[in-house]
Design an enzyme around this catalytic site. Structure first.
Site, PDB file in Angstrom:
ATOM      1  N   ARG A   1     -12.312   7.555  -8.564  1.00 40.10           N
ATOM      2  CA  ARG A   1     -11.746   6.991  -9.619  1.00 40.10           C
ATOM      3  C   ARG A   1     -12.868   6.798 -10.895  1.00 40.10           C
ATOM      4  NH1 ARG A   1     -13.119   1.799 -10.700  1.00 40.10           N
ATOM      5  NH2 ARG A   1     -14.045   0.581  -9.208  1.00 40.10           N
TER       6      ARG A   1
ATOM      7  N   LEU B   1      -5.119  -1.698  -8.364  1.00 40.84           N
ATOM      8  CA  LEU B   1      -5.065  -0.391  -8.408  1.00 40.84           C
ATOM      9  C   LEU B   1      -6.121   0.372  -9.383  1.00 40.84           C
ATOM     10  CD1 LEU B   1      -1.224  -0.116  -8.458  1.00 40.84           C
ATOM     11  CD2 LEU B   1      -2.688  -0.229  -6.428  1.00 40.84           C
TER      12      LEU B   1
ATOM     13  N   ASP C   1     -15.403   1.231 -16.793  1.00 37.39           N
ATOM     14  CA  ASP C   1     -15.420   0.601 -15.176  1.00 37.39           C
ATOM     15  C   ASP C   1     -16.431  -0.804 -15.460  1.00 37.39           C
ATOM     16  OD1 ASP C   1     -15.195   0.591 -12.490  1.00 37.39           O
ATOM     17  OD2 ASP C   1     -17.403   0.718 -12.363  1.00 37.39           O
TER      18      ASP C   1
ATOM     19  N   SER D   1       0.905  -1.198  -0.001  1.00 38.14           N
ATOM     20  CA  SER D   1      -0.070   0.059   0.216  1.00 38.14           C
ATOM     21  C   SER D   1       1.004   1.380  -0.021  1.00 38.14           C
ATOM     22  CB  SER D   1      -0.883   0.108   1.120  1.00 38.14           C
ATOM     23  OG  SER D   1      -1.546   1.243   1.405  1.00 38.14           O
ATOM     24  N   ARG D   2       0.397   2.227  -0.442  1.00 43.02           N
ATOM     25  CA  ARG D   2       1.170   3.683  -0.327  1.00 43.02           C
ATOM     26  C   ARG D   2       1.253   3.949   1.137  1.00 43.02           C
ATOM     27  NH1 ARG D   2      -3.225   7.123  -3.539  1.00 43.02           N
ATOM     28  NH2 ARG D   2      -4.449   5.806  -2.113  1.00 43.02           N
TER      29      ARG D   2
ATOM     30  N   LYS E   1      -9.478  -5.407 -14.634  1.00 42.15           N
ATOM     31  CA  LYS E   1     -10.078  -4.798 -15.898  1.00 42.15           C
ATOM     32  C   LYS E   1     -10.327  -3.440 -15.507  1.00 42.15           C
ATOM     33  CE  LYS E   1     -13.424  -3.770 -14.568  1.00 42.15           C
ATOM     34  NZ  LYS E   1     -14.001  -3.025 -13.645  1.00 42.15           N
TER      35      LYS E   1
ATOM     36  N   HIS F   1      -2.260   0.586 -13.807  1.00 45.13           N
ATOM     37  CA  HIS F   1      -2.379  -0.767 -14.112  1.00 45.13           C
ATOM     38  C   HIS F   1      -0.942  -1.015 -15.095  1.00 45.13           C
ATOM     39  CE1 HIS F   1      -6.734  -1.685 -13.842  1.00 45.13           C
ATOM     40  NE2 HIS F   1      -6.120  -1.497 -12.670  1.00 45.13           N
TER      41      HIS F   1
HETATM   42  N1  LIG Z   1     -13.199  -7.560 -11.073  1.00 49.49           N
HETATM   43  C1  LIG Z   1     -14.076  -7.024 -10.149  1.00 49.49           C
HETATM   44  O1  LIG Z   1     -15.170  -7.471  -9.781  1.00 49.49           O
HETATM   45  C2  LIG Z   1     -13.907  -5.482  -9.952  1.00 49.49           C
HETATM   46  C3  LIG Z   1     -14.568  -4.791  -9.075  1.00 49.49           C
HETATM   47  C4  LIG Z   1     -14.294  -3.525  -8.767  1.00 49.49           C
HETATM   48  C5  LIG Z   1     -13.291  -3.000  -9.355  1.00 49.49           C
HETATM   49  N2  LIG Z   1     -12.485  -3.640 -10.168  1.00 49.49           N
HETATM   50  C6  LIG Z   1     -11.116  -2.972 -10.818  1.00 49.49           C
HETATM   51  O2  LIG Z   1     -10.150  -2.978 -10.015  1.00 49.49           O
HETATM   52  C7  LIG Z   1      -9.507  -1.993  -9.908  1.00 49.49           C
HETATM   53  C8  LIG Z   1      -9.751  -1.054  -8.246  1.00 49.49           C
HETATM   54  O3  LIG Z   1     -11.032  -0.948  -8.170  1.00 49.49           O
HETATM   55  P1  LIG Z   1     -11.620  -0.688  -6.606  1.00 49.49           P
HETATM   56  O4  LIG Z   1     -13.085  -0.501  -6.721  1.00 49.49           O
HETATM   57  O5  LIG Z   1     -11.169  -1.732  -5.944  1.00 49.49           O
HETATM   58  O6  LIG Z   1     -10.938   0.724  -6.248  1.00 49.49           O
HETATM   59  P2  LIG Z   1     -10.629   1.225  -4.931  1.00 49.49           P
HETATM   60  O7  LIG Z   1     -11.368   0.646  -3.796  1.00 49.49           O
HETATM   61  O8  LIG Z   1     -10.462   2.849  -4.896  1.00 49.49           O
HETATM   62  O9  LIG Z   1      -9.388   0.834  -4.362  1.00 49.49           O
HETATM   63  C9  LIG Z   1      -8.004   1.133  -5.113  1.00 49.49           C
HETATM   64  C10 LIG Z   1      -6.910   1.196  -4.346  1.00 49.49           C
HETATM   65  O10 LIG Z   1      -5.770   1.751  -5.088  1.00 49.49           O
HETATM   66  C11 LIG Z   1      -4.621   2.488  -4.672  1.00 49.49           C
HETATM   67  N3  LIG Z   1      -4.446   3.540  -5.128  1.00 49.49           N
HETATM   68  C12 LIG Z   1      -3.379   3.954  -5.678  1.00 49.49           C
HETATM   69  N4  LIG Z   1      -3.509   5.160  -5.973  1.00 49.49           N
HETATM   70  C13 LIG Z   1      -4.827   5.749  -5.621  1.00 49.49           C
HETATM   71  C14 LIG Z   1      -5.395   6.799  -5.971  1.00 49.49           C
HETATM   72  N5  LIG Z   1      -4.798   7.898  -6.700  1.00 49.49           N
HETATM   73  N6  LIG Z   1      -6.564   6.897  -5.654  1.00 49.49           N
HETATM   74  C15 LIG Z   1      -7.381   5.983  -5.070  1.00 49.49           C
HETATM   75  N7  LIG Z   1      -6.654   4.728  -4.778  1.00 49.49           N
HETATM   76  C16 LIG Z   1      -5.516   4.747  -5.236  1.00 49.49           C
HETATM   77  C17 LIG Z   1      -5.275   2.486  -3.061  1.00 49.49           C
HETATM   78  O11 LIG Z   1      -4.563   1.317  -2.076  1.00 49.49           O
HETATM   79  P3  LIG Z   1      -3.537   2.025  -1.204  1.00 49.49           P
HETATM   80  O12 LIG Z   1      -3.989   2.991  -0.462  1.00 49.49           O
HETATM   81  O13 LIG Z   1      -3.441   1.050  -0.345  1.00 49.49           O
HETATM   82  O14 LIG Z   1      -2.419   2.297  -2.088  1.00 49.49           O
HETATM   83  C18 LIG Z   1      -6.682   1.943  -3.188  1.00 49.49           C
HETATM   84  O15 LIG Z   1      -7.297   1.455  -1.911  1.00 49.49           O
HETATM   85  C19 LIG Z   1     -10.063  -0.943 -10.737  1.00 49.49           C
HETATM   86  O16 LIG Z   1      -9.201  -1.258 -11.900  1.00 49.49           O
HETATM   87  C20 LIG Z   1     -11.241  -1.501 -11.352  1.00 49.49           C
HETATM   88  O17 LIG Z   1     -11.771  -1.509 -12.590  1.00 49.49           O
HETATM   89  C21 LIG Z   1     -12.697  -5.017 -10.551  1.00 49.49           C
END
Ligand SMILES: NC(=O)c1ccc[n+]([C@@H]2O[C@H](COP(=O)([O-])OP(=O)(O)OC[C@H]3O[C@@H](n4cnc5c(N)ncnc54)[C@H](OP(=O)(O)O)[C@@H]3O)[C@@H](O)[C@H]2O)c1
Length: 341
Positions: free
Chosen positions: A168, A77, A181, A39-40, A100, A82
């Site tokens: 995001r 992320l 998304d 994590s950051r 994705k 990515h």
């Molecule tokens: N496969 C699926 O079912 C599914 C579902 C939802 C999302 N996704 C994909 O997964 C990825 C992440 O989605 P998420 O919903 O998990 O996002 P999220 O809850 O916002 O989490 C993203 C993580 O990335 C890190 N990060 C690094 N730079 C950042 C920034 N500038 N702003 C916010 N977070 C940042 C943070 O972790 P740290 O603070 O710990 O560094 C944060 O917790 C995306 O590519 C999305 O398309 C996939």
């Protein structure tokens, strides 16, 4: 089924999907190990480590990628990060399961795949629904002529995220918008069923540089036509249906694939046939085991490199039509197969 390698996983990021992946990975702890999280923020890494039973918490993404105890990294992320971290992983000899959409542009993806090829590392775009046996059954039924030639297809994934507070989704600099998304799911499914489109058109409502709702039409070889809808500010039922010359196949809950959700074959003059292909695995555990089964081959049949490239090219084309451009669009669609490396 190929031999399963027992992979030692690291997770980049501690967000929403990272937690779900870690939870599901724990359900197959006899076949996969969560070694570390990066994590950051050191405190977030440590609380994620404790919550999910990881061995180590790293206070930077670089430290996780350099952890010699890890062989495979799950990149969870935001979209705009990515490419950078997939490249860093391949440079470090780590296999990658990347959320994705794989990258923001085709040229970013080409650069990542070129490096993965040179490094001998695995790469897969994380479409968990593709790892379910229902997908193989769907393509087999169609290939066997169960519904005749596909003619009309429709798929959708849309929700109202107005109050979710997820920056995001709304930020072009982070690769936001409905298409990137959740629109990626119907597009991925239409291409799974009907192949790469010959033509594609989309219309969208765009605000502040990202699409809030989008609809489109794809034309396929053989005359099949697919339509899709997606949104961040409008909840609709999730749908994936293909109508052929002699029947139709409906996929219930096509993206989450919960236990019991069926693929339904409907043919005039026949009783409906339902296939669930339940395997008892959680969604992301199945995805992790898919990686483990194919890691030595570099890619998995559920979502090959060619498939991800086809998806990226389609996304480039549709975004150009609806006027969604990334703020730093230097590499957008330049077709450089090695990303200038
Ligand atoms: N496969 C699926 O079912 C599914 C579902 C939802 C999302 N996704 C994909 O997964 C990825 C992440 O989605 P998420 O919903 O998990 O996002 P999220 O809850 O916002 O989490 C993203 C993580 O990335 C890190 N990060 C690094 N730079 C950042 C920034 N500038 N702003 C916010 N977070 C940042 C943070 O972790 P740290 O603070 O710990 O560094 C944060 O917790 C995306 O590519 C999305 O398309 C996939």
């Amino acid at each position: 089924m190929p031999t399963l390698r027992h992979l030692r996983w690291g997770i980049l990021g501690t967000g929403n999907i990272a937690g779900k992946f870690a939870r599901d990975l724990a359900s197959v702890a006899d076949r996969a190990t969560l070694v570390a999280v990066g994590s950051r923020d050191a405190a977030k890494a440590e609380s994620f480590r404790i919550a999910h039973g990881a061995q180590r918490a790293h206070a930077s993404y670089a430290a996780l990628v350099d952890d010699p105890g890890i062989d495979t990294v799950y990149i969870s992320l935001p979209n705009h990060l990515h490419a950078e971290w997939a490249l860093r992983c391949a440079q470090a000899g780590k296999h990658v399961l990347c959320e994705k959409p794989a990258m923001l542009t085709t040229s970013e993806l080409e650069a990542v795949l070129a490096l993965a090829r040179r490094s001998g590392t695995f790469f897969m775009e994380a479409y968990a629904y593709r790892c379910h046996a229902r997908c193989a059954r769907l393509t087999r039924l169609i290939a066997d002529g169960a519904i005749g030639a596909p003619r009309l297809l429709h798929a959708s994934f849309a929700f109202d995220g107005s109050t979710l507070g997820r920056p995001r989704l709304w930020d072009a600099a982070m690769g936001g918008g409905a298409l990137m998304d959740v629109g990626v799911y119907p597009l991925s499914w239409l291409r799974l069923v009907a192949g790469e489109p010959l033509a594609a058109q989309a219309l969208a409502h765009v605000e502040a540089g990202v699409d809030h709702w989008t609809a489109g039409t794809l034309a396929f070889a053989g005359g099949a036509i697919g339509t899709f809808t997606t949104a961040l500010r409008c909840a609709t039922p999730t749908t994936a249906v293909v109508h052929g010359a002699t029947g139709a196949i409906d996929v219930v809950e096509p993206w989450r694939c919960p236990p019991g959700a069926a693929l339904v074959l409907r043919r005039p003059g026949h009783d409906d046939e339902r296939f669930t292909d339940d395997d008892g695995l959680a969604l992301y555990a199945r995805e992790a085991l898919t990686v483990a089964a194919h890691v030595d081959a570099g890619q998995a049949p559920a979502c090959t490199w060619a498939d991800s490239l086809g998806q990226a090219r389609l996304l480039d084309a549709l975004r150009a039509q609806i006027g969604v451009r990334w703020p730093d669009a230097a590499g957008d669609g330049d077709g450089d197969s090695d990303g200038g490396r």
